[in-house]
Design a protein around this motif. Structure first.
Motif, PDB file in Angstrom:
ATOM      1  N   PHE A 113     -16.214  36.415 -68.859  1.00 47.48           N
ATOM      2  CA  PHE A 113     -17.150  36.450 -69.982  1.00 47.48           C
ATOM      3  C   PHE A 113     -17.488  35.048 -70.473  1.00 47.48           C
ATOM      4  CE2 PHE A 113     -17.846  36.492 -74.591  1.00 47.48           C
ATOM      5  CZ  PHE A 113     -19.033  37.203 -74.620  1.00 47.48           C
ATOM      6  N   LEU A 114     -16.492  34.177 -70.578  1.00 45.48           N
ATOM      7  CA  LEU A 114     -16.740  32.827 -71.076  1.00 45.48           C
ATOM      8  C   LEU A 114     -17.526  31.982 -70.083  1.00 45.48           C
ATOM      9  CD1 LEU A 114     -13.327  31.940 -72.751  1.00 45.48           C
ATOM     10  CD2 LEU A 114     -15.490  32.439 -73.886  1.00 45.48           C
ATOM     11  N   THR A 115     -17.188  32.081 -68.800  1.00 43.06           N
ATOM     12  CA  THR A 115     -17.826  31.192 -67.828  1.00 43.06           C
ATOM     13  C   THR A 115     -19.236  31.621 -67.452  1.00 43.06           C
ATOM     14  OG1 THR A 115     -16.698  32.346 -66.033  1.00 43.06           O
ATOM     15  CG2 THR A 115     -15.679  30.316 -66.837  1.00 43.06           C
ATOM     16  N   ILE A 116     -19.599  32.866 -67.685  1.00 39.43           N
ATOM     17  CA  ILE A 116     -20.968  33.286 -67.356  1.00 39.43           C
ATOM     18  C   ILE A 116     -21.964  32.731 -68.372  1.00 39.43           C
ATOM     19  CG2 ILE A 116     -21.068  35.459 -68.641  1.00 39.43           C
ATOM     20  CD1 ILE A 116     -22.341  34.968 -65.086  1.00 39.43           C
ATOM     21  N   LEU A 117     -21.487  32.249 -69.514  1.00 40.29           N
ATOM     22  CA  LEU A 117     -22.388  31.773 -70.555  1.00 40.29           C
ATOM     23  C   LEU A 117     -22.972  30.395 -70.277  1.00 40.29           C
ATOM     24  CD1 LEU A 117     -20.517  32.980 -73.750  1.00 40.29           C
ATOM     25  CD2 LEU A 117     -22.559  33.956 -72.708  1.00 40.29           C
ATOM     26  N   PHE A 118     -22.237  29.528 -69.583  1.00 38.88           N
ATOM     27  CA  PHE A 118     -22.792  28.200 -69.328  1.00 38.88           C
ATOM     28  C   PHE A 118     -23.083  28.035 -67.831  1.00 38.88           C
ATOM     29  CE2 PHE A 118     -18.244  27.712 -69.207  1.00 38.88           C
ATOM     30  CZ  PHE A 118     -17.979  26.798 -68.203  1.00 38.88           C
ATOM     31  N   TYR A 119     -24.030  27.163 -67.561  1.00 39.12           N
ATOM     32  CA  TYR A 119     -24.640  27.058 -66.240  1.00 39.12           C
ATOM     33  C   TYR A 119     -23.633  26.776 -65.119  1.00 39.12           C
ATOM     34  CZ  TYR A 119     -27.770  25.428 -62.578  1.00 39.12           C
ATOM     35  OH  TYR A 119     -28.413  25.261 -61.399  1.00 39.12           O
ATOM     36  N   GLN A 120     -22.708  25.873 -65.343  1.00 38.42           N
ATOM     37  CA  GLN A 120     -21.773  25.476 -64.287  1.00 38.42           C
ATOM     38  C   GLN A 120     -20.736  26.547 -63.978  1.00 38.42           C
ATOM     39  OE1 GLN A 120     -22.535  23.617 -66.917  1.00 38.42           O
ATOM     40  NE2 GLN A 120     -23.435  21.758 -66.119  1.00 38.42           N
ATOM     41  N   GLY A 121     -20.555  27.519 -64.860  1.00 39.07           N
ATOM     42  CA  GLY A 121     -19.486  28.490 -64.698  1.00 39.07           C
ATOM     43  C   GLY A 121     -19.882  29.809 -64.063  1.00 39.07           C
ATOM     44  N   THR A 122     -21.098  29.932 -63.583  1.00 36.60           N
ATOM     45  CA  THR A 122     -21.534  31.231 -63.066  1.00 36.60           C
ATOM     46  C   THR A 122     -20.754  31.664 -61.831  1.00 36.60           C
ATOM     47  OG1 THR A 122     -23.337  30.114 -61.915  1.00 36.60           O
ATOM     48  CG2 THR A 122     -23.835  31.111 -64.037  1.00 36.60           C
ATOM     49  N   ASN A 123     -20.457  30.738 -60.927  1.00 39.12           N
ATOM     50  CA  ASN A 123     -19.678  31.104 -59.731  1.00 39.12           C
ATOM     51  C   ASN A 123     -18.245  31.474 -60.098  1.00 39.12           C
ATOM     52  OD1 ASN A 123     -21.807  30.747 -58.027  1.00 39.12           O
ATOM     53  ND2 ASN A 123     -21.199  28.701 -57.371  1.00 39.12           N
ATOM     54  N   ALA A 124     -17.665  30.764 -61.061  1.00 39.84           N
ATOM     55  CA  ALA A 124     -16.310  31.111 -61.512  1.00 39.84           C
ATOM     56  C   ALA A 124     -16.282  32.508 -62.097  1.00 39.84           C
ATOM     57  CB  ALA A 124     -15.825  30.086 -62.539  1.00 39.84           C
ATOM     58  N   ALA A 125     -17.345  32.894 -62.788  1.00 46.27           N
ATOM     59  CA  ALA A 125     -17.413  34.249 -63.344  1.00 46.27           C
ATOM     60  C   ALA A 125     -17.470  35.292 -62.239  1.00 46.27           C
ATOM     61  CB  ALA A 125     -18.625  34.380 -64.264  1.00 46.27           C
ATOM     62  N   LEU A 126     -18.232  35.026 -61.199  1.00 47.66           N
ATOM     63  CA  LEU A 126     -18.317  35.981 -60.081  1.00 47.66           C
ATOM     64  C   LEU A 126     -16.976  36.115 -59.366  1.00 47.66           C
ATOM     65  CD1 LEU A 126     -21.805  35.059 -58.617  1.00 47.66           C
ATOM     66  CD2 LEU A 126     -21.184  37.089 -59.915  1.00 47.66           C
ATOM     67  N   TYR A 127     -16.314  34.994 -59.117  1.00 46.70           N
ATOM     68  CA  TYR A 127     -15.010  35.046 -58.451  1.00 46.70           C
ATOM     69  C   TYR A 127     -13.967  35.732 -59.342  1.00 46.70           C
ATOM     70  CZ  TYR A 127     -16.977  31.812 -55.046  1.00 46.70           C
ATOM     71  OH  TYR A 127     -17.765  31.235 -54.097  1.00 46.70           O
ATOM     72  N   SER A 128     -14.056  35.518 -60.650  1.00 46.35           N
ATOM     73  CA  SER A 128     -13.131  36.187 -61.564  1.00 46.35           C
ATOM     74  C   SER A 128     -13.328  37.696 -61.525  1.00 46.35           C
ATOM     75  CB  SER A 128     -13.337  35.682 -62.994  1.00 46.35           C
ATOM     76  OG  SER A 128     -13.037  34.325 -63.089  1.00 46.35           O
ATOM     77  N   LEU A 129     -14.573  38.136 -61.466  1.00 50.55           N
ATOM     78  CA  LEU A 129     -14.836  39.574 -61.384  1.00 50.55           C
ATOM     79  C   LEU A 129     -14.356  40.160 -60.060  1.00 50.55           C
ATOM     80  CD1 LEU A 129     -18.323  39.811 -63.096  1.00 50.55           C
ATOM     81  CD2 LEU A 129     -16.109  40.505 -64.004  1.00 50.55           C
ATOM     82  N   ILE A 130     -14.450  39.388 -58.988  1.00 50.93           N
ATOM     83  CA  ILE A 130     -13.925  39.859 -57.698  1.00 50.93           C
ATOM     84  C   ILE A 130     -12.406  39.984 -57.768  1.00 50.93           C
ATOM     85  CG2 ILE A 130     -13.615  39.197 -55.266  1.00 50.93           C
ATOM     86  CD1 ILE A 130     -16.475  37.987 -55.441  1.00 50.93           C
ATOM     87  N   ALA A 131     -11.733  39.028 -58.420  1.00 48.22           N
ATOM     88  CA  ALA A 131     -10.277  39.124 -58.605  1.00 48.22           C
ATOM     89  C   ALA A 131      -9.915  40.314 -59.496  1.00 48.22           C
ATOM     90  CB  ALA A 131      -9.733  37.829 -59.204  1.00 48.22           C
ATOM     91  N   VAL A 132     -10.747  40.606 -60.498  1.00 52.58           N
ATOM     92  CA  VAL A 132     -10.521  41.778 -61.352  1.00 52.58           C
ATOM     93  C   VAL A 132     -10.575  43.051 -60.516  1.00 52.58           C
ATOM     94  CG1 VAL A 132     -11.603  43.189 -63.157  1.00 52.58           C
ATOM     95  CG2 VAL A 132     -11.226  40.770 -63.534  1.00 52.58           C
ATOM     96  N   ILE A 133     -11.511  43.121 -59.594  1.00 56.10           N
ATOM     97  CA  ILE A 133     -11.611  44.288 -58.707  1.00 56.10           C
ATOM     98  C   ILE A 133     -10.341  44.419 -57.868  1.00 56.10           C
ATOM     99  CG2 ILE A 133     -12.834  45.229 -56.709  1.00 56.10           C
ATOM    100  CD1 ILE A 133     -15.405  44.016 -57.950  1.00 56.10           C
ATOM    101  N   GLY A 134      -9.832  43.298 -57.350  1.00 58.26           N
ATOM    102  CA  GLY A 134      -8.602  43.331 -56.560  1.00 58.26           C
ATOM    103  C   GLY A 134      -7.395  43.770 -57.366  1.00 58.26           C
ATOM    104  N   TYR A 135      -7.247  43.231 -58.573  1.00 51.32           N
ATOM    105  CA  TYR A 135      -6.118  43.630 -59.423  1.00 51.32           C
ATOM    106  C   TYR A 135      -6.248  45.082 -59.884  1.00 51.32           C
ATOM    107  CZ  TYR A 135      -3.778  39.130 -59.860  1.00 51.32           C
ATOM    108  OH  TYR A 135      -3.064  37.995 -59.607  1.00 51.32           O
ATOM    109  N   THR A 136      -7.474  45.530 -60.140  1.00 52.61           N
ATOM    110  CA  THR A 136      -7.673  46.933 -60.515  1.00 52.61           C
ATOM    111  C   THR A 136      -7.258  47.851 -59.384  1.00 52.61           C
ATOM    112  OG1 THR A 136      -9.510  46.289 -61.943  1.00 52.61           O
ATOM    113  CG2 THR A 136      -9.382  48.602 -61.320  1.00 52.61           C
ATOM    114  N   ARG A 137      -7.623  47.498 -58.185  1.00 50.46           N
ATOM    115  CA  ARG A 137      -7.226  48.293 -57.014  1.00 50.46           C
ATOM    116  C   ARG A 137      -5.702  48.285 -56.841  1.00 50.46           C
ATOM    117  NH1 ARG A 137      -8.130  52.537 -54.101  1.00 50.46           N
ATOM    118  NH2 ARG A 137      -7.766  52.236 -51.903  1.00 50.46           N
TER     119      ARG A 137
END
Length: 158
Positions: A113-137
């Motif tokens: 949520f925090l990294t999607i707000l600023f321009y440089q953090g968009t890729n970190a947000a995507l990778y964080s969501l992918i890790a969330v999917i892995g931990y959820t599984r």
């Protein structure tokens, strides 16, 4: 073939996302840009102003991203906390939060949520969501960390 261990895979993705988030927060301190400024913005192409001028609805985000880099600093702190959990020091392995996959999942959601707000953090947000999917599984499959089993409290020991 061996069994795929979801929490180990999510751990590696989480480490990468957190390092990327800390690095993006560092760069965001120097090059401040609100990523979603194009929503409700007006495109200007005059002699004095060129590019997108953010709308009035973006003022709170511009205040905490461009004026005061609060979001970048918070994303760096969250990234460092996640790195402390994922690559633990010996004293961290004894804490109950080290064993909790759900706690890591929540920290990664906050980081996304925090990294999607600023321009440089968009890729970190995507990778964080992918890790969330892995931990959820991993939580859905009932996986338990091997090294965390040995660190549980002993009954009868004060």
């Amino acid at each position: 073939m061996g069994a795929f261990i979801w929490h180990e895979w999510a751990r590696f993705v989480s480490i990468f996302a957190s390092v990327y988030g800390v690095w993006a927060g560092f760069w965001g301190l120097f090059f401040r840009k609100f990523f979603w400024d194009f929503v409700g913005g007006v495109r200007m192409n005059t002699a004095t102003q060129k590019g997108i001028i953010p709308g009035a609805n973006s003022a709170p985000f511009i205040a905490i991203i461009v004026t005061i880099p609060l979001i970048q600093i918070l994303s760096m702190v969250i990234g460092i906390v996640i790195l402390l959990l994922e690559c633990p020091a010996p004293f961290m392995k004894k804490l109950p939060i080290y064993r909790s996959l759900v706690f890591r999942l929540m920290l990664l959601l906050v980081q996304a949520f925090l990294t999607i707000l600023f321009y440089q953090g968009t890729n970190a947000a995507l990778y964080s969501l992918i890790a969330v999917i892995g931990y959820t599984r991993a939580v859905m499959k009932g996986e338990v960390m091997e090294e965390a089993k040995a660190n549980r409290g002993q009954a009868g020991v004060a």
